[in-house]
Design an enzyme around this catalytic site. Structure first.
Site, PDB file in Angstrom:
ATOM      1  N   ASP A 220      13.919   4.413  -1.300  1.00  0.00           N
ATOM      2  CA  ASP A 220      12.467   4.435  -1.420  1.00  0.00           C
ATOM      3  C   ASP A 220      11.919   5.780  -1.899  1.00  0.00           C
ATOM      4  O   ASP A 220      12.349   6.835  -1.440  1.00  0.00           O
ATOM      5  CB  ASP A 220      11.886   4.128  -0.014  1.00  0.00           C
ATOM      6  CG  ASP A 220      10.388   4.059   0.012  1.00  0.00           C
ATOM      7  OD1 ASP A 220       9.857   3.058  -0.481  1.00  0.00           O
ATOM      8  OD2 ASP A 220       9.752   4.998   0.529  1.00  0.00           O
ATOM      9  N   GLU A 289      14.204   4.081  -6.384  1.00  0.00           N
ATOM     10  CA  GLU A 289      12.827   3.749  -6.749  1.00  0.00           C
ATOM     11  C   GLU A 289      12.078   5.011  -7.147  1.00  0.00           C
ATOM     12  O   GLU A 289      11.823   5.888  -6.310  1.00  0.00           O
ATOM     13  CB  GLU A 289      12.074   3.104  -5.571  1.00  0.00           C
ATOM     14  CG  GLU A 289      10.697   2.620  -5.978  1.00  0.00           C
ATOM     15  CD  GLU A 289       9.581   2.847  -4.971  1.00  0.00           C
ATOM     16  OE1 GLU A 289       8.549   2.172  -5.079  1.00  0.00           O
ATOM     17  OE2 GLU A 289       9.714   3.713  -4.088  1.00  0.00           O
TER      18      GLU A 289
HETATM   19  C1  GLC Z   1       7.492   3.030  -1.775  1.00  0.00           C
HETATM   20  C2  GLC Z   1       7.320   1.672  -1.144  1.00  0.00           C
HETATM   21  C3  GLC Z   1       5.893   1.508  -0.725  1.00  0.00           C
HETATM   22  C4  GLC Z   1       5.585   2.571   0.303  1.00  0.00           C
HETATM   23  C5  GLC Z   1       5.894   3.964  -0.248  1.00  0.00           C
HETATM   24  C6  GLC Z   1       5.919   4.984   0.844  1.00  0.00           C
HETATM   25  O1  GLC Z   1       6.826   3.165  -2.957  1.00  0.00           O
HETATM   26  O2  GLC Z   1       7.735   0.675  -2.023  1.00  0.00           O
HETATM   27  O3  GLC Z   1       5.630   0.241  -0.208  1.00  0.00           O
HETATM   28  O4  GLC Z   1       4.250   2.510   0.681  1.00  0.00           O
HETATM   29  O5  GLC Z   1       7.154   4.023  -0.854  1.00  0.00           O
HETATM   30  O6  GLC Z   1       7.043   4.790   1.654  1.00  0.00           O
END
Ligand code: GLC
Ligand code: MG
Length: 575
Positions: A220, A289
């Site tokens: 994440d 991500e």
């Molecule tokens: C990522 C997740 C999102 C979350 C953010 C903070 O982008 O996909 O849902 O709010 O991280 O953890």
């Protein structure tokens, strides 16, 4: 479920697949948002037992890997992305024993499981943070603490950095007498990877789940892991018409995308590889991500992760032309490091649903692209039945990203619309829960848009999805063929997969709402007589229709996949 049973399940899967370091080459990865998938105990909130009872559906649509959004203990300020214990299950979702049952059944069905790893921040309630406030070693520097800047005798944050969820990224802590950094919510203080003990602790958490048989992690918000050592101000973006405290008002040069991030990924890659080697098991999949530039995305591949390819979310969108799609896809494929596996993200829990992003008539288009192009197709639960966003009023809004933006702008930032419960059937709460009240309201269209109805219907998003996954998994042209993206006309794009000794498989997409007549035979160099293998739900073209590709009519917004008669017959066998 005993540990021994789990061990046997894991060994059986390893035996069938053999040890492999690129088992993810052509997989379909299915994201489950646990809160909204299936509620087993009637509290209106999805849970692990619920997911376990629905694993057959995931298998049925041809997915190979299940990714669970966070299931860890959390006060749910950001619905699980604010973790107080990285190695236990939130009671709302079940127990560790439920997780064991879930993963055992998944493996029995031949599904792999990856978890969401949330390394950038913890919850404000995490014991580490409490120790950090008290300056207990080594937790004192587990987070990013800075002194206040005193301007004209007034206390101010150390710099201008903003939170992705609006407002200053700094919060004053009275007890410690310092500000702490939170690039997301105040409830999500950023962890400090310049403290080596922190990474050791995080690797313990990773090992905990590896020991329970997971096949990898989605990582994440990784490009937030490090910040500038000198804490320099981020430059202004000079975008007009947005409030000063909106995240987009700055360019995040110093608070994001720092070089050290790649070293951290490489470190985790090595950790995973050592683990796999030690137990003689398959490699672990790491998916990073990061919404960032192409070159910074590709660098995650060099570091040992598979970097989420968000092109169908940004830069491409519903106003993009056929040539924008060609250029962006080609650029990605040309930049992908050799011998690496691409991936194509259709949607996720942070973005408007694909059917809403591109419009209902184009609901299948992106899935078709993600399936015909080589690599991993990443699908968000519900997109296989063409679920759409539900509009929320300000009063109904619970996503803090929406709440923080205020009543005028919540609809731009809130992610509630794409997080509503899965639409299983036309019973109470769309079959998601026996409770009439669910944590987010169900979409009123569930009466007609639901899995049960789509299974019965001859033409449905579900049928389209199944046809696509069958093709992707069973056909050698899609596994081993070359790919070409060809602009046939201003509004029509073609994608062709070719393999010697096989007839080509092609996809035609009309980007305009108007009908088009095209010569695909010449433009794509494909046979004149082909069969429609599958076409988008609203195209009004039946699968099985024979077409003359030299003068083919493509209705507005239609996406059509063509194959030879014998390929189609062969694939139908699998249905
Ligand atoms: C990522 C997740 C999102 C979350 C953010 C903070 O982008 O996909 O849902 O709010 O991280 O953890
Ligand atoms: Mg950070």
């Amino acid at each position: 479920m005993s540990k021994l049973t789990l061990l046997f399940a894991v060994l059986a899967v390893t035996y069938v697949h053999g040890i492999s370091d690129n088992w993810w080459r052509d997989v379909i990865l299915y994201q489950v948002y646990p809160r909204s998938f299936k509620d087993s105990d009637g509290d209106g909130i999805g849970d692990l037992i619920g997911i376990t009872t629905k694993l057959e559906h995931i298998k049925d649509i041809g997915a190979d890997v299940v990714w669970l959004s966070p299931i860890y203990i959390s006060p749910q300020a950001d619905f699980g992305y604010d973790v107080t214990n990285f190695t236990d299950v939130n009671p709302e979702y079940g127990t560790l024993a439920d997780f064991t049952k879930f993963i055992t059944k998944a493996k029995y069905l031949g599904l792999r499981v990856i978890l969401d790893f949330v390394p950038n921040h913890s919850s404000l309630q995490h014991p580490w943070f409490k120790q950090s406030v008290k300056k207990v070693k080594p937790y004192d520097s587990f987070y990013i603490w800075r002194d206040a800047k005193i301007v004209n005798g007034v206390r101010e944050p150390p710099n201008n950095w903003l939170s992705a969820f609006t407002g200053s990224a700094w919060e004053w802590n009275e007890e410690r007498g310092q500000y702490f950094l939170h690039q997301f919510l105040v409830d999500q203080p950023d962890l400090n990877y310049r403290n080596p003990f922190l990474n050791l602790a995080m690797k313990d958490a990773l090992k905990f789940w590896l020991d329970r048989g997971v096949d990898g992690f989605r990582i994440d918000a990784i490009n937030f892991a490090f910040e500038d050592k000198l804490f320099r101000d981020d430059p202004n973006s000079n975008i007009s018409g947005i409030p000063k405290d909106d995240y987009d008002s700055l360019i995040h040069t110093y608070s994001r995308d720092q070089n050290e991030t790649y070293g951290l990924i490489a470190n985790w890659r090595k950790f995973m590889d050592n683990y796999s080697k030690k137990y003689k098991i398959d490699s672990k999949l790491l998916l990073s991500e990061a919404y960032t530039t192409l070159s910074l995305t590709i660098k995650y591949y060099d570091a040992g992760a598979n970097a989420f390819n968000f092109m169908f979310i940004t830069p491409l969108n519903k106003t993009s032309s056929a040539s924008d799609f060609k250029r962006t896809i080609d650029e990605w494929l040309n930049n992908l490091p050799k011998h690496n596996v691409s991936n194509w993200v259709v949607g996720n829990h942070d973005q408007p649903r694909v059917a809403s992003r591109y419009g209902v008539r184009r609901a299948d288009m992106i899935t078709m692209l993600a399936m015909i192009l080589p690599g991993i197709a990443v699908v968000y639960n519900g997109d296989e039945i063409g679920m759409t966003n539900r509009n929320f009023t300000w009063e109904e809004t619970v996503d803090i990203a929406g709440c923080n933006a205020g009543p005028e702008r919540y609809h731009i930032k809130s992610r509630d619309p794409e997080r509503i419960p899965f639409q299983w059937d036309n019973t109470t709460s769309a079959g998601f829960s026996t409770n009439k009240t669910t944590w987010l309201p169900v979409h009123e269209n569930y009466i007609t848009v639901n899995l049960a109805a789509q299974k019965e219907a001859k033409i449905s998003h579900y049928q389209v999805f199944k046809a696509l996954s069958t093709l992707k998994k069973k056909h050698p042209v899609l596994r081993n063929g070359t790919e070409e993206v060809i602009l046939i006309s201003e509004h029509v794009l073609g994608v062709v997969r070719r393999l010697e000794g096989s007839s080509p498989v092609s996809l035609l997409i009309n980007f305009s709402e108007r009908d088009a007549v095209i010569d695909a035979e010449t433009n794509l160099n494909i046979p004149r007589e082909l069969i429609v293998y599958v076409s988008s739900v609203d195209s009004n073209i039946d699968a099985g229709t024979q077409v003359d590709t030299s003068a083919m009519k493509l209705p507005g917004y239609a996406s059509v996949m063509l194959a030879s008669q014998s390929q189609v017959s062969e694939l139908l066998y699998y249905f």
